[in-house]
Design a protein around this motif. Sequence first.
Motif, PDB file in Angstrom:
ATOM      1  N   ALA A  86       0.851  -1.184   0.000  1.00  0.00           N
ATOM      2  CA  ALA A  86       0.000   0.000   0.000  1.00  0.00           C
ATOM      3  C   ALA A  86       0.890   1.239   0.000  1.00  0.00           C
ATOM      4  N   SER A  87       0.407   2.303  -0.637  1.00  0.00           N
ATOM      5  CA  SER A  87       1.213   3.515  -0.734  1.00  0.00           C
ATOM      6  C   SER A  87       0.321   4.748  -0.716  1.00  0.00           C
ATOM      7  N   LEU A  88       0.582   5.627   0.229  1.00  0.00           N
ATOM      8  CA  LEU A  88      -0.130   6.902   0.280  1.00  0.00           C
ATOM      9  C   LEU A  88       0.174   7.719  -0.973  1.00  0.00           C
ATOM     10  N   ALA A  89       1.401   7.629  -1.470  1.00  0.00           N
ATOM     11  CA  ALA A  89       1.785   8.382  -2.673  1.00  0.00           C
ATOM     12  C   ALA A  89       0.970   7.926  -3.887  1.00  0.00           C
ATOM     13  N   ASP A  90       0.663   6.637  -3.975  1.00  0.00           N
ATOM     14  CA  ASP A  90      -0.180   6.144  -5.068  1.00  0.00           C
ATOM     15  C   ASP A  90      -1.586   6.724  -4.955  1.00  0.00           C
ATOM     16  N   PHE A  91      -2.121   6.752  -3.744  1.00  0.00           N
ATOM     17  CA  PHE A  91      -3.452   7.311  -3.504  1.00  0.00           C
ATOM     18  C   PHE A  91      -3.482   8.789  -3.903  1.00  0.00           C
ATOM     19  N   ILE A  92      -2.451   9.521  -3.531  1.00  0.00           N
ATOM     20  CA  ILE A  92      -2.376  10.942  -3.886  1.00  0.00           C
ATOM     21  C   ILE A  92      -2.272  11.110  -5.406  1.00  0.00           C
ATOM     22  N   ALA A  93      -1.495  10.250  -6.069  1.00  0.00           N
ATOM     23  CA  ALA A  93      -1.385  10.308  -7.532  1.00  0.00           C
ATOM     24  C   ALA A  93      -2.742  10.029  -8.181  1.00  0.00           C
ATOM     25  N   ASP A  94      -3.504   9.096  -7.607  1.00  0.00           N
ATOM     26  CA  ASP A  94      -4.850   8.798  -8.121  1.00  0.00           C
ATOM     27  C   ASP A  94      -5.742  10.043  -8.043  1.00  0.00           C
ATOM     28  N   LEU A  95      -5.750  10.678  -6.875  1.00  0.00           N
ATOM     29  CA  LEU A  95      -6.587  11.874  -6.694  1.00  0.00           C
ATOM     30  C   LEU A  95      -6.103  13.037  -7.561  1.00  0.00           C
ATOM     31  N   ALA A  96      -4.798  13.116  -7.768  1.00  0.00           N
ATOM     32  CA  ALA A  96      -4.259  14.163  -8.650  1.00  0.00           C
ATOM     33  C   ALA A  96      -4.735  13.949 -10.087  1.00  0.00           C
ATOM     34  N   GLY A  97      -4.851  12.698 -10.508  1.00  0.00           N
ATOM     35  CA  GLY A  97      -5.384  12.409 -11.841  1.00  0.00           C
ATOM     36  C   GLY A  97      -6.822  12.873 -11.992  1.00  0.00           C
ATOM     37  N   VAL A  98      -7.630  12.661 -10.958  1.00  0.00           N
ATOM     38  CA  VAL A  98      -9.028  13.119 -10.983  1.00  0.00           C
ATOM     39  C   VAL A  98      -9.074  14.652 -11.005  1.00  0.00           C
TER      40      VAL A  98
END
Length: 119
Positions: A86-98
């Motif tokens: 799991a990665s918080l940075a991946d979650f942030i990248a997902d939200l940045a895409g939205v």
Amino acid sequence: MKYSLIFKCLLVICFVVISYLVFSRPTYSQSSFEHMDKVGHFGSFFALAWLTYGAFKPKWYWLTSALAAYALLIEVIQGFLPYRSASLADFIADLAGVAAFYIALMSYHKLKSQLARQG
């Protein structure tokens, strides 16, 4: 809208492909670009936002909430997979895409209205 069915079909395909990629065992070697996976997360969620918007035209808060929930679910499940993490940075990248999708959408509408006013 006449393109709604096309967007819905592409959304299903995109969702299946992304889900497969994020839950399967990685078989690729590390890229020379250190954060390539973040680019993948960003692009995937930009595409999901675009296709969801094209398919259903939801209010921004529903689309953002649904995709944030999916992004969180991905990270929670990856935390339990022995070959993923799991990665918080991946979650942030997902939200940045939205967020980038909505910035692009607003820019498109602004440009479209400016062109319409010009004649």
